[in-house]
Design an enzyme around this catalytic site. Structure first.
Site: not given
Ligand code: THU
Length: 127
Positions: A46, A57, A88
């Site tokens: 992050e 991923e 996502c």
């Protein structure tokens, strides 16, 4: 190719411990099995400028591609949470660039689901 999906998930789980996730608190790990038997792992990373965050991923996939890998067999994803989420949309698109039928297993502390990239992203964008 025979392989152990549980062992791959275990690698994803170990890698979730390396996640840098001070903002969301979701620690995600992934493990990508390549056709030659090698495994590349990734965790989410992050950033205080939130949109720069990278998913676990894509970290695993980009590590593999940058080491010359192009053919993949299976991807395991683990989130250290009771809540389960599938990859996502951005990661689905990136995965589909390299594999039409990649086997994907995603798991939380409580649940495990098996799927494929074509099931998760039918009609992927292709040039
Ligand atoms: N995340 C992943 O690592 N993979 C996904 O497919 C979805 C979301 C991460 C990004 C962010 O650090 C946290 O999970 C919450 O969105």
């Amino acid at each position: 190719m025979t392989y152990n999906l549980n062992a791959l998930l275990e690698r994803a789980k170990e890698t979730a411990e390396k996640a840098y996730a001070p903002y969301s608190g979701y620690r995600v790990g992934s493990a990508l099995l390549c056709k030659d038997g090698s495994i590349f792992t990734g965790c989410n990373i992050e950033n205080s400028s939130y949109s720069l965050t990278l998913c676990a991923e894509r970290v695993a996939l980009f590590k593999a591609v940058s080491e010359g890998q192009r053919e993949f067999v299976a991807l395991a994803i683990y989130v250290d949470s009771d809540k389960l989420f599938p990859p996502c949309g951005a990661c689905r698109q990136v995965i589909s660039e390299f594999a039409d039928d990649l086997r994907i297993v995603y798991a939380s502390r409580l649940e495990t689901i098996e799927s494929t990239i074509s099931e998760l992203l039918p009609g992927a964008f292709r040039l």
